[in-house]
Design an enzyme around this catalytic site. Sequence first.
Site, PDB file in Angstrom:
ATOM      1  N   ASP A  69      -9.332   2.914  -4.867  1.00  0.00           N
ATOM      2  CA  ASP A  69      -8.465   2.810  -3.694  1.00  0.00           C
ATOM      3  C   ASP A  69      -7.324   3.815  -3.887  1.00  0.00           C
ATOM      4  O   ASP A  69      -7.554   5.010  -3.864  1.00  0.00           O
ATOM      5  CB  ASP A  69      -7.988   1.366  -3.543  1.00  0.00           C
ATOM      6  CG  ASP A  69      -7.460   1.062  -2.147  1.00  0.00           C
ATOM      7  OD1 ASP A  69      -6.781   1.919  -1.569  1.00  0.00           O
ATOM      8  OD2 ASP A  69      -7.709  -0.047  -1.644  1.00  0.00           O
ATOM      9  N   ASN A  73      -9.771   7.117   0.814  1.00  0.00           N
ATOM     10  CA  ASN A  73      -8.656   6.286   0.377  1.00  0.00           C
ATOM     11  C   ASN A  73      -7.590   7.177  -0.276  1.00  0.00           C
ATOM     12  O   ASN A  73      -7.206   8.187   0.290  1.00  0.00           O
ATOM     13  CB  ASN A  73      -9.151   5.160  -0.530  1.00  0.00           C
ATOM     14  CG  ASN A  73      -8.824   3.804   0.051  1.00  0.00           C
ATOM     15  OD1 ASN A  73      -7.701   3.565   0.478  1.00  0.00           O
ATOM     16  ND2 ASN A  73      -9.795   2.918   0.085  1.00  0.00           N
ATOM     17  N   GLU A 130       0.845  -1.196   0.000  1.00  0.00           N
ATOM     18  CA  GLU A 130       0.000   0.000   0.000  1.00  0.00           C
ATOM     19  C   GLU A 130       0.879   1.245   0.000  1.00  0.00           C
ATOM     20  O   GLU A 130       2.075   1.180   0.216  1.00  0.00           O
ATOM     21  CB  GLU A 130      -0.921   0.016   1.233  1.00  0.00           C
ATOM     22  CG  GLU A 130      -2.259  -0.690   1.033  1.00  0.00           C
ATOM     23  CD  GLU A 130      -3.262   0.166   0.266  1.00  0.00           C
ATOM     24  OE1 GLU A 130      -2.862   1.194  -0.310  1.00  0.00           O
ATOM     25  OE2 GLU A 130      -4.456  -0.199   0.240  1.00  0.00           O
ATOM     26  N   ASN A 149      -5.695   6.718   7.472  1.00  0.00           N
ATOM     27  CA  ASN A 149      -5.367   5.862   6.338  1.00  0.00           C
ATOM     28  C   ASN A 149      -4.239   6.423   5.488  1.00  0.00           C
ATOM     29  O   ASN A 149      -3.108   5.986   5.585  1.00  0.00           O
ATOM     30  CB  ASN A 149      -6.626   5.643   5.484  1.00  0.00           C
ATOM     31  CG  ASN A 149      -6.456   4.576   4.429  1.00  0.00           C
ATOM     32  OD1 ASN A 149      -5.557   3.755   4.510  1.00  0.00           O
ATOM     33  ND2 ASN A 149      -7.318   4.578   3.431  1.00  0.00           N
TER      34      ASN A 149
END
Length: 287
Positions: free
Chosen positions: A200, A154, A20, A104
């Site tokens: 995302d 996101n 990520e 996040n």
Amino acid sequence: MQKPLVTPARLVTEGLAFGESPRWHDDRLWLCNWGTGEIVAIDAGGNKEVVLTVPAVLPYSIDWLPDGRLLVVSGREGLLLRQEADGSLVIHADLHDLSKSPWNEIVVDGRGNIYVNGGGPAPAPGEHFGPGTIVLIGPDGAVRQVAEDIAFANGMAVTPDSQTLIVAESHANRLTAFDIAADGSLANRRIWADLDGYPDGICLDAEGAVWYADVPNKHCVRVREGGEVLQTVTVDRGCFACMLGGADRQTLFILAAEWRGFEHMVSDARTGRVLSVEAPAPGIGWP
């Protein structure tokens, strides 16, 4: 209307957990290997180096201050950490009291404004995330909320002029844009593109298009403002994030892994891969 391109991807490296928050930095692709606490850098030959291990399992994300110091969002702990010259991690900002949900993603614009998203109210019963927010940590260290009611916040990207921030709202199937004011505040919230998917991670290119990764649909898609699909890269597992990098920033790197649900994100499975395709336009802006 011209049919969008469907492009195959090549394997760069594998054996990751969940890659990520990819960033192209110092001629390497950096990423967060969720579930391990590792921050990994990968060179052009696919060689991996664990450059830092942080006290976080997931979520965590990275970017850099204009002076080159690394920032790490430790999502569940509500901390924004900064790496000093001696390698130590110190607290840059404490976001713990601003949220009942994990933080996040992060992006730092050209003026040193730090945007962190996620957080927000406590999730409803049976939900993993509540409505998200975006907070700004200014160059002076002051922290304030600048957006709310983000439907699962996101990926984020900022245009090269530091005038527009785009955020992926995964649960609303859209990319949303804000104008960035002189003081870093966000205004003029608007839909940048309605999507047939679940965005995302995202990145911007020099033709004004956005690439977004989509986990359930197992692809990355290049879209124009307004939602026109220009190109699709389909793979055999969920696409979590993407970043334009390489020598000319014209290689799209895709972070993909098999998705088994939130409850199985931390496991011994190592299905994470980095894939790549040549892109039609180079990356711009931040990250």
